[in-house]
Design a protein around this motif. Structure first.
Motif, PDB file in Angstrom:
ATOM      1  N   ILE A 192     -69.940 -22.358  50.780  1.00 55.48           N
ATOM      2  CA  ILE A 192     -70.146 -20.920  50.636  1.00 55.48           C
ATOM      3  C   ILE A 192     -69.912 -20.211  51.970  1.00 55.48           C
ATOM      4  CG2 ILE A 192     -72.647 -20.817  51.030  1.00 55.48           C
ATOM      5  CD1 ILE A 192     -72.744 -18.806  48.648  1.00 55.48           C
ATOM      6  N   GLU A 193     -70.234 -20.879  53.074  1.00 55.09           N
ATOM      7  CA  GLU A 193     -69.953 -20.302  54.394  1.00 55.09           C
ATOM      8  C   GLU A 193     -68.443 -20.174  54.615  1.00 55.09           C
ATOM      9  OE1 GLU A 193     -71.949 -22.166  57.684  1.00 55.09           O
ATOM     10  OE2 GLU A 193     -73.871 -22.143  56.628  1.00 55.09           O
ATOM     11  N   LEU A 194     -67.702 -21.225  54.254  1.00 54.67           N
ATOM     12  CA  LEU A 194     -66.245 -21.177  54.392  1.00 54.67           C
ATOM     13  C   LEU A 194     -65.642 -20.099  53.496  1.00 54.67           C
ATOM     14  CD1 LEU A 194     -65.459 -24.991  54.489  1.00 54.67           C
ATOM     15  CD2 LEU A 194     -65.297 -23.372  56.395  1.00 54.67           C
ATOM     16  N   PHE A 195     -66.132 -20.018  52.264  1.00 52.23           N
ATOM     17  CA  PHE A 195     -65.652 -19.005  51.322  1.00 52.23           C
ATOM     18  C   PHE A 195     -65.885 -17.608  51.885  1.00 52.23           C
ATOM     19  CE2 PHE A 195     -65.906 -16.115  47.769  1.00 52.23           C
ATOM     20  CZ  PHE A 195     -64.926 -16.552  46.901  1.00 52.23           C
ATOM     21  N   SER A 196     -67.082 -17.368  52.395  1.00 49.43           N
ATOM     22  CA  SER A 196     -67.424 -16.076  52.957  1.00 49.43           C
ATOM     23  C   SER A 196     -66.533 -15.738  54.152  1.00 49.43           C
ATOM     24  CB  SER A 196     -68.893 -16.063  53.383  1.00 49.43           C
ATOM     25  OG  SER A 196     -69.238 -14.829  53.946  1.00 49.43           O
ATOM     26  N   GLN A 197     -66.264 -16.739  54.988  1.00 48.47           N
ATOM     27  CA  GLN A 197     -65.403 -16.544  56.163  1.00 48.47           C
ATOM     28  C   GLN A 197     -63.992 -16.138  55.750  1.00 48.47           C
ATOM     29  OE1 GLN A 197     -65.219 -19.960  58.770  1.00 48.47           O
ATOM     30  NE2 GLN A 197     -63.311 -19.273  59.678  1.00 48.47           N
ATOM     31  N   VAL A 198     -63.416 -16.860  54.782  1.00 48.30           N
ATOM     32  CA  VAL A 198     -62.055 -16.556  54.335  1.00 48.30           C
ATOM     33  C   VAL A 198     -62.012 -15.194  53.648  1.00 48.30           C
ATOM     34  CG1 VAL A 198     -60.174 -17.264  52.814  1.00 48.30           C
ATOM     35  CG2 VAL A 198     -61.373 -18.965  54.191  1.00 48.30           C
ATOM     36  N   LEU A 199     -63.020 -14.893  52.850  1.00 45.35           N
ATOM     37  CA  LEU A 199     -63.082 -13.588  52.197  1.00 45.35           C
ATOM     38  C   LEU A 199     -63.103 -12.476  53.247  1.00 45.35           C
ATOM     39  CD1 LEU A 199     -63.240 -12.536  49.293  1.00 45.35           C
ATOM     40  CD2 LEU A 199     -65.711 -12.553  49.499  1.00 45.35           C
ATOM     41  N   SER A 200     -63.840 -12.693  54.305  1.00 51.92           N
ATOM     42  CA  SER A 200     -63.900 -11.721  55.398  1.00 51.92           C
ATOM     43  C   SER A 200     -62.546 -11.595  56.103  1.00 51.92           C
ATOM     44  CB  SER A 200     -64.984 -12.124  56.394  1.00 51.92           C
ATOM     45  OG  SER A 200     -65.009 -11.244  57.482  1.00 51.92           O
ATOM     46  N   GLU A 201     -61.920 -12.729  56.381  1.00 49.95           N
ATOM     47  CA  GLU A 201     -60.612 -12.719  57.044  1.00 49.95           C
ATOM     48  C   GLU A 201     -59.547 -12.034  56.194  1.00 49.95           C
ATOM     49  OE1 GLU A 201     -59.897 -16.846  57.860  1.00 49.95           O
ATOM     50  OE2 GLU A 201     -61.371 -16.918  59.482  1.00 49.95           O
ATOM     51  N   ASP A 202     -59.676 -12.147  54.877  1.00 47.74           N
ATOM     52  CA  ASP A 202     -58.690 -11.556  53.966  1.00 47.74           C
ATOM     53  C   ASP A 202     -59.085 -10.157  53.490  1.00 47.74           C
ATOM     54  OD1 ASP A 202     -57.157 -13.803  54.178  1.00 47.74           O
ATOM     55  OD2 ASP A 202     -57.612 -14.581  52.182  1.00 47.74           O
ATOM     56  N   SER A 203     -60.118  -9.571  54.095  1.00 50.85           N
ATOM     57  CA  SER A 203     -60.629  -8.294  53.593  1.00 50.85           C
ATOM     58  C   SER A 203     -59.576  -7.189  53.610  1.00 50.85           C
ATOM     59  CB  SER A 203     -61.876  -7.862  54.364  1.00 50.85           C
ATOM     60  OG  SER A 203     -61.562  -7.607  55.713  1.00 50.85           O
ATOM     61  N   GLU A 204     -58.727  -7.146  54.615  1.00 50.79           N
ATOM     62  CA  GLU A 204     -57.697  -6.108  54.673  1.00 50.79           C
ATOM     63  C   GLU A 204     -56.658  -6.321  53.568  1.00 50.79           C
ATOM     64  OE1 GLU A 204     -54.289  -4.335  57.688  1.00 50.79           O
ATOM     65  OE2 GLU A 204     -55.884  -5.590  58.503  1.00 50.79           O
ATOM     66  N   LEU A 205     -56.244  -7.559  53.394  1.00 46.27           N
ATOM     67  CA  LEU A 205     -55.256  -7.913  52.376  1.00 46.27           C
ATOM     68  C   LEU A 205     -55.781  -7.573  50.972  1.00 46.27           C
ATOM     69  CD1 LEU A 205     -52.840 -10.568  52.644  1.00 46.27           C
ATOM     70  CD2 LEU A 205     -54.456 -11.168  50.871  1.00 46.27           C
TER      71      LEU A 205
ATOM     72  N   ARG B 269     -70.744  -8.735  50.304  1.00 46.95           N
ATOM     73  CA  ARG B 269     -71.040  -7.641  51.235  1.00 46.95           C
ATOM     74  C   ARG B 269     -72.501  -7.665  51.673  1.00 46.95           C
ATOM     75  NH1 ARG B 269     -67.861  -2.208  49.208  1.00 46.95           N
ATOM     76  NH2 ARG B 269     -65.813  -2.896  49.925  1.00 46.95           N
ATOM     77  N   GLU B 270     -73.373  -8.207  50.826  1.00 46.89           N
ATOM     78  CA  GLU B 270     -74.813  -8.245  51.113  1.00 46.89           C
ATOM     79  C   GLU B 270     -75.354  -9.664  51.260  1.00 46.89           C
ATOM     80  OE1 GLU B 270     -76.639  -5.420  51.534  1.00 46.89           O
ATOM     81  OE2 GLU B 270     -74.788  -4.259  51.262  1.00 46.89           O
ATOM     82  N   ALA B 271     -74.526 -10.667  51.118  1.00 49.79           N
ATOM     83  CA  ALA B 271     -74.989 -12.062  51.127  1.00 49.79           C
ATOM     84  C   ALA B 271     -75.602 -12.475  52.459  1.00 49.79           C
ATOM     85  CB  ALA B 271     -73.841 -13.003  50.761  1.00 49.79           C
ATOM     86  N   TYR B 272     -75.254 -11.778  53.538  1.00 48.98           N
ATOM     87  CA  TYR B 272     -75.805 -12.106  54.854  1.00 48.98           C
ATOM     88  C   TYR B 272     -77.337 -12.036  54.864  1.00 48.98           C
ATOM     89  CZ  TYR B 272     -76.575  -7.115  55.435  1.00 48.98           C
ATOM     90  OH  TYR B 272     -77.012  -5.839  55.263  1.00 48.98           O
TER      91      TYR B 272
ATOM     92  N   THR C 235     -63.989  -9.055  41.922  1.00 47.10           N
ATOM     93  CA  THR C 235     -64.659  -7.906  42.523  1.00 47.10           C
ATOM     94  C   THR C 235     -66.177  -8.079  42.516  1.00 47.10           C
ATOM     95  OG1 THR C 235     -64.470  -6.680  40.443  1.00 47.10           O
ATOM     96  CG2 THR C 235     -62.813  -6.244  42.117  1.00 47.10           C
ATOM     97  N   SER C 236     -66.710  -8.758  41.513  1.00 50.45           N
ATOM     98  CA  SER C 236     -68.143  -9.054  41.497  1.00 50.45           C
ATOM     99  C   SER C 236     -68.513  -9.935  42.685  1.00 50.45           C
ATOM    100  CB  SER C 236     -68.522  -9.749  40.188  1.00 50.45           C
ATOM    101  OG  SER C 236     -69.866 -10.174  40.218  1.00 50.45           O
ATOM    102  N   ALA C 237     -67.709 -10.968  42.932  1.00 47.79           N
ATOM    103  CA  ALA C 237     -67.967 -11.867  44.062  1.00 47.79           C
ATOM    104  C   ALA C 237     -67.821 -11.117  45.386  1.00 47.79           C
ATOM    105  CB  ALA C 237     -67.013 -13.056  44.023  1.00 47.79           C
ATOM    106  N   MET C 238     -66.797 -10.288  45.502  1.00 52.52           N
ATOM    107  CA  MET C 238     -66.594  -9.539  46.747  1.00 52.52           C
ATOM    108  C   MET C 238     -67.763  -8.593  47.005  1.00 52.52           C
ATOM    109  SD  MET C 238     -62.524  -8.735  46.547  1.00 52.52           S
ATOM    110  CE  MET C 238     -62.482  -7.897  48.136  1.00 52.52           C
ATOM    111  N   LYS C 239     -68.227  -7.938  45.959  1.00 52.62           N
ATOM    112  CA  LYS C 239     -69.371  -7.036  46.087  1.00 52.62           C
ATOM    113  C   LYS C 239     -70.604  -7.821  46.552  1.00 52.62           C
ATOM    114  CE  LYS C 239     -71.322  -5.458  42.363  1.00 52.62           C
ATOM    115  NZ  LYS C 239     -71.592  -4.766  41.100  1.00 52.62           N
ATOM    116  N   TYR C 240     -70.814  -8.992  45.968  1.00 57.53           N
ATOM    117  CA  TYR C 240     -71.947  -9.835  46.341  1.00 57.53           C
ATOM    118  C   TYR C 240     -71.906 -10.209  47.823  1.00 57.53           C
ATOM    119  CZ  TYR C 240     -74.846 -13.956  46.860  1.00 57.53           C
ATOM    120  OH  TYR C 240     -75.777 -14.853  47.311  1.00 57.53           O
TER     121      TYR C 240
END
Length: 159
Positions: A129-142, A88-91, A81-86
């Motif tokens: 980190i770009e790939l990680f961010s992309q997958v995290l975004s794709e899995d956001s609903e899950l 959200r603003e990493a852009y 959850t710390s990583a997910m929160k981060y």
């Protein structure tokens, strides 16, 4: 599929249908079940409880099944959850992180702290980190569905 009860980990609470909800691998995973039970590393006279992910190869229960003490399960949830929160603003950062200050957060636990940071020792961190961010975004609903359930259950318990 029934989780074995004759092995060193002794299941007490089980979810034998985990393969139906294993994220993007649902219905096509070797992770068949979850259990909470008596830890396999418990010595006589000393008991620990653990969580276990049971993997089945199609022929036998796998040695890759994972068992974790319950506090580690929660530590992983806190870490995630710390990583997910981060993210959200990493852009805001051109590289999705600040190379001069890769620390994301320090989370106080058990009289000390867990430092969450971007792994700048990874020589391919900029692409990874770009790939990680992309997958995290794709899995956001899950992930969001599970976090919502967890938040509701924690509120129901008074947390």
């Amino acid at each position: 599929m029934k989780i074995p009860t004759t092995l060193k980990h002794k299941p007490v609470i089980v979810a034998e249908d985990y393969s139906n909800i294993d994220g993007r691998l649902a219905y096509h995973t070797d992770a068949k079940g979850l259990s909470l039970g008596l830890a396999q590393w418990s010595d006589r006279g000393s008991l620990d409880i653990s969580a276990k992910i049971w993997r089945y190869t199609g022929e036998k229960w796998s040695r890759q099944s994972e068992e974790m003490p319950l506090h580690r399960v929660l530590d992983l949830a806190i870490f995630l959850t710390s990583a997910m929160k981060y993210f959200r603003e990493a852009y805001r950062f051109p590289k999705l992180y600040d190379p001069a200050d890769p620390q994301i957060e320090r989370i106080g636990i058990q009289g000390d702290a867990m430092t969450v940071e971007v792994c700048t020792d990874n020589e391919r961190i900029d692409g990874d980190i770009e790939l990680f961010s992309q997958v995290l975004s794709e899995d956001s609903e899950l992930l969001g569905e599970r976090l919502g359930i967890l938040a509701r259950m924690l509120r129901d318990m008074g947390y």
